[in-house]
Design a protein around this motif. Structure first.
Motif, mmCIF file in Angstrom:
data_model
loop_
_atom_site.group_PDB
_atom_site.id
_atom_site.type_symbol
_atom_site.label_atom_id
_atom_site.label_comp_id
_atom_site.label_asym_id
_atom_site.label_seq_id
_atom_site.Cartn_x
_atom_site.Cartn_y
_atom_site.Cartn_z
ATOM 1 N N ASP A 24 -0.234 10.376 -12.263
ATOM 2 C CA ASP A 24 -0.291 9.256 -11.331
ATOM 3 C C ASP A 24 -1.331 9.568 -10.262
ATOM 4 N N GLU A 26 -2.129 8.106 -7.648
ATOM 5 C CA GLU A 26 -1.613 7.906 -6.303
ATOM 6 C C GLU A 26 -1.078 9.213 -5.721
ATOM 7 N N ALA A 29 -4.085 10.851 -4.366
ATOM 8 C CA ALA A 29 -4.664 10.073 -3.271
ATOM 9 C C ALA A 29 -3.936 10.326 -1.957
ATOM 10 N N LYS A 30 -2.639 10.554 -2.025
ATOM 11 C CA LYS A 30 -1.849 10.820 -0.816
ATOM 12 C C LYS A 30 -1.847 12.302 -0.436
ATOM 13 N N SER A 32 -5.102 14.288 -0.792
ATOM 14 C CA SER A 32 -6.487 14.662 -1.115
ATOM 15 C C SER A 32 -6.931 15.946 -0.430
ATOM 16 N N PHE A 161 -10.279 3.640 -1.918
ATOM 17 C CA PHE A 161 -8.892 3.820 -2.348
ATOM 18 C C PHE A 161 -8.326 5.127 -1.791
ATOM 19 N N ARG A 165 -5.545 6.033 1.817
ATOM 20 C CA ARG A 165 -4.316 6.794 1.662
ATOM 21 C C ARG A 165 -4.386 8.165 2.334
#
Length: 241
Positions: A24, A26, A29-30, A32, A161, A165
């Motif tokens: 995933d 995401e 992304a949360k 990085s 994106f 985040r």
């Protein structure tokens, strides 16, 4: 979403190494700020030729090739695009168009050759100290994490994106992940100066991108990986060679 899932997504995003089923995105992304972990892995694999190939030029060439291969040349592609953007004359819109189009011009070729030659020449001079490549790769990934967290995007895309985040404080754990580098058998002052050079180069890229392009995109984040690596290796040449 677990930390482990974030690491898997990081590896799938920034390397060609197999990391199991599709993660995933995401989850990365949360988180990085985890970018430097990829630097440890890529750097450790890529320095192996420096141990097994006695000729420093051949060893350095293969190590640089491995760095590019393991990242799927994605960051190198960003470097070429940045070169085109920097060489474009005219308004900000013209520079952005040169940065984001799919064709590579003379500016991109010149930028790619120059940064690669700096990295190759520096690494060949330091072939007897393979650990410098690990430091350079971790620092370059911390630079990417910094631009991701602080670089407001000028267009929608993968960078926007990630930026949405990320949080400004991601910069802190990203660089803290570089602290284990001080455990390597190198003078701590040389490591500190090299990391300081990486931070300075990152700041210049961030400020310069805002001035020239009005913000950051994925190409600029990828270019920072190649540029900061070269800066760190060159700094070690000055400090140690």
């Amino acid at each position: 979403m677990s930390l482990f899932e974030g690491v898997r997504a990081l590896l799938q995003f920034s390397t060609i190494l197999p990391a199991g089923r599709s993660a995933d995105f995401e989850a990365f992304a949360k988180r990085s700020y985890l970018y430097p972990l990829a630097g440890y892995l890529i750097g450790a694999v890529s320095l192996l030729p420096l141990f097994v190939i006695p000729n420093p030029l051949a060893g350095a060439a293969l190590s640089i090739g491995l760095l590019l291969f393991l990242s799927g040349c994605n960051h190198f592609d960003g470097l070429l695009d940045l070169g085109d953007g920097l060489m474009a004359h005219g308004s900000r819109e013209i520079r952005i168009r040169a940065l984001t189009d799919r064709q590579i011009g003379a500016g991109g070729v010149a930028m790619g050759v120059t940064i690669t030659l700096i990295s190759f020449g520096s690494l060949s001079a330091l072939a007897a100290i393979p650990a410098v490549l690990l430091i350079a790769e971790v620092a370059s990934k911390a630079s990417m994490a910094t631009l991701t967290a602080l670089g407001a995007p000028f267009r929608d895309g993968i960078h926007s994106f990630l930026y949405e985040r990320a949080r400004w404080w991601f910069v802190i754990p990203a660089w803290l992940l570089a602290l284990p580098l001080f455990l390597l058998s190198l003078p701590w002052m040389a490591v500190a100066v090299a990391l300081g050079a990486a931070v300075s180069a990152t700041g210049i890229l961030l400020v310069g991108a805002r001035r020239l392009f009005g913000g950051i995109n994925g190409d600029l984040v990828g270019a920072s990986n190649e540029i900061v690596r070269a800066v760190v290796l060159l700094t070690f040449v000055i400090m140690l060679a």
